[in-house]
Design a protein around this motif. Structure first.
Motif, short mmCIF file in Angstrom:
data_model
loop_
_atom_site.label_atom_id
_atom_site.label_comp_id
_atom_site.label_asym_id
_atom_site.label_seq_id
_atom_site.Cartn_x
_atom_site.Cartn_y
_atom_site.Cartn_z
N ARG A 58 47.89 45.38 49.05
CA ARG A 58 46.87 45.62 48.05
C ARG A 58 45.49 45.50 48.70
NH1 ARG A 58 50.66 42.54 45.11
NH2 ARG A 58 51.19 43.36 43.04
N THR A 62 41.88 46.28 44.46
CA THR A 62 43.06 46.07 43.60
C THR A 62 43.24 44.58 43.29
OG1 THR A 62 44.13 48.01 44.58
CG2 THR A 62 45.53 46.46 43.39
N ARG A 65 40.61 43.65 40.71
CA ARG A 65 40.91 44.17 39.38
C ARG A 65 42.05 43.41 38.72
NH1 ARG A 65 42.92 48.66 40.65
NH2 ARG A 65 45.08 48.32 39.97
N GLN A 66 43.12 43.14 39.48
CA GLN A 66 44.30 42.50 38.88
C GLN A 66 44.05 41.03 38.55
OE1 GLN A 66 47.57 43.46 41.54
NE2 GLN A 66 47.83 45.48 40.61
#
Length: 220
Positions: A58, A62, A65-66
């Motif tokens: 990732r 990413t 965001r997660q």
């Protein structure tokens, strides 16, 4: 003790940042890919995340965001070689609290880390450091010996700040180089000796002690 997660796959940079933060009283953990970084930060227990964008697995965007989707509100400082306005805006709008481009100086990173920690906790940090007759005002960037104002260059100021934050502690040339001059320093340079001599000329010969074969320290 504040805990910082360093998500960085370049070993040299990760080691440089980890050593500098530990020397300044922080506990650190290193994650070398995005999957590990996300797992660690979702597991909790960290007070701040230093996040590289170009991670294996990732990428940093990413991960950011997660973790925000999972309502993890740990402050995030992005460390990246990407310097385009588009990337910076994407990172900040994606939930990052700050953005630093590589290469960077450790003293600037440390200042930003402390700012984020202070903002997150709501606790004020002392703005004046003292040691014997010496005092350093971090807000006005002024140094004094007793009541006498002493004119220091920016690098001399940073070096004195390092000593005042570690009174009585022996700091090796390598530690000083990495924290004041950054991770691109030349380990064979005599620049530390030059700046210590400059401090002694301005602040008195006893302001910094030399321990032969070990390094320097600010006497208690």
């Amino acid at each position: 003790m504040n805990r910082i997660l360093i998500a960085e796959d370049e070993e040299r940079i990760a080691s440089f940042v980890r050593k500098g933060l530990r020397a300044n009283g922080f506990a650190t953990t290193v994650a070398t890919d995005g999957d590990e970084a996300l797992e660690q930060v979702l597991g909790g227990g960290f007070d701040l995340l230093l996040l590289d964008i170009g991670l294996p697995g990732r990428d940093g965007f990413t991960v950011l965001r997660q973790m925000r989707e999972a309502r993890v509100n740990v402050p995030v400082i992005v460390l990246t070689a990407r310097d385009s306005v588009r990337d910076t805006v994407a990172g900040l709008e994606g939930g990052a609290d700050d953005w630093m481009t590589k290469p960077f100086r450790f003293e600037e990173l440390l200042a930003r880390v402390r700012l984020r920690m202070r903002t997150a906790s709501g606790a004020p940090e002392a703005t004046i450091l003292r040691g014997g007759e010496l005092s350093l005002d971090l807000r006005t960037r002024r140094a004094r010996r007793g009541e006498t104002l002493v004119d220091l260059t920016a690098r001399e100021f940073t070096l004195l700040e390092l000593f005042l934050r570690h009174p009585g502690q022996v700091l090796s040339r390598e530690q000083i180089l990495s924290q004041v001059w950054g991770y691109d320093f030349d380990p064979g340079s005599n620049i530390v000796d030059v700046y210590v001599r400059a401090l002694r000329r301005k602040l008195g010969s006893g302001c910094v002690e030399t321990l032969r074969g070990m390094g320097y320290r600010l006497p208690l």
